[in-house]
Design a protein around this motif. Structure first.
Motif, short mmCIF file in Angstrom:
data_model
loop_
_atom_site.label_atom_id
_atom_site.label_comp_id
_atom_site.label_asym_id
_atom_site.label_seq_id
_atom_site.Cartn_x
_atom_site.Cartn_y
_atom_site.Cartn_z
N LEU A 96 0.93 4.21 -2.93
CA LEU A 96 0.74 5.64 -2.66
C LEU A 96 1.89 6.47 -3.21
O LEU A 96 1.69 7.56 -3.78
CB LEU A 96 0.57 5.87 -1.16
CG LEU A 96 -0.74 5.35 -0.55
CD1 LEU A 96 -0.72 5.50 0.96
CD2 LEU A 96 -1.93 6.07 -1.16
N ALA A 128 1.53 9.27 -6.24
CA ALA A 128 1.95 10.66 -6.05
C ALA A 128 2.93 11.10 -7.14
O ALA A 128 2.81 12.21 -7.69
CB ALA A 128 2.59 10.83 -4.67
N LEU A 169 0.83 -1.21 0.00
CA LEU A 169 0.00 0.00 0.00
C LEU A 169 0.86 1.26 0.00
O LEU A 169 0.58 2.23 -0.71
CB LEU A 169 -0.94 -0.01 1.20
CG LEU A 169 -1.86 1.21 1.34
CD1 LEU A 169 -2.75 1.33 0.11
CD2 LEU A 169 -2.70 1.10 2.60
N GLU A 170 1.90 1.27 0.76
CA GLU A 170 2.80 2.43 0.79
C GLU A 170 3.45 2.66 -0.56
O GLU A 170 3.59 3.78 -1.03
CB GLU A 170 3.85 2.24 1.89
CG GLU A 170 3.26 2.32 3.28
CD GLU A 170 4.24 1.87 4.35
OE1 GLU A 170 5.10 1.01 4.05
OE2 GLU A 170 4.13 2.35 5.49
#
Length: 129
Positions: free
Chosen positions: A19, A23, A15-16
């Motif tokens: 993200l 971005a 998940l990190e």
């Protein structure tokens, strides 16, 4: 009570990473839009300037062509034609002041009878900006 052993924190979770990738993709998309907008505005300004230069050249040619086709009937009429065309030529410098640096009118020379041009009037753009 027994505790489960701690998870090793040696890397980022899925998940990190998602993200971070999202971005970076968003920043890249914004940069592309901004660059395209700047390039488009610059291209449009260049096209508008070239179009104005071309319009000024055509207007000057029209003044000369109209004067050539306006055959004098006398020496006095030739002077009137020259004065009218000179004013029109001078007005182009005002109308196209953003692209014309210098414009010059050369009066026509009527023949000895004053009923034809030996040298027709000319409106010449000497220097464009």
């Amino acid at each position: 009570m027994r505790r489960p052993p701690p998870r090793p924190e040696t890397g980022l979770t899925t998940l990190e990473w998602l993200l971070i990738v999202a971005a970076v993709a968003a920043l890249a998309a914004i940069a592309v839009v901004v660059v395209q907008d700047v390039i488009g505005d610059t291209a449009q300004q260049i096209d508008n300037h070239n179009a104005r230069q071309h319009a000024a050249e055509l207007a000057a040619a029209e003044v000369a062509t109209a004067a050539e086709s306006d055959t004098p009937t006398s020496a006095q009429h030739a002077e009137q034609i020259n004065e009218r065309r000179r004013k029109r030529c001078d007005s182009l410098a005002i109308l196209y002041q953003d692209v014309i640096e210098t414009i010059a009118y050369t009066p026509g020379t009527p023949d000895t009878s004053g009923t034809a041009w030996t040298h027709p009037p000319e409106c010449n753009i000497r220097q464009l900006k």
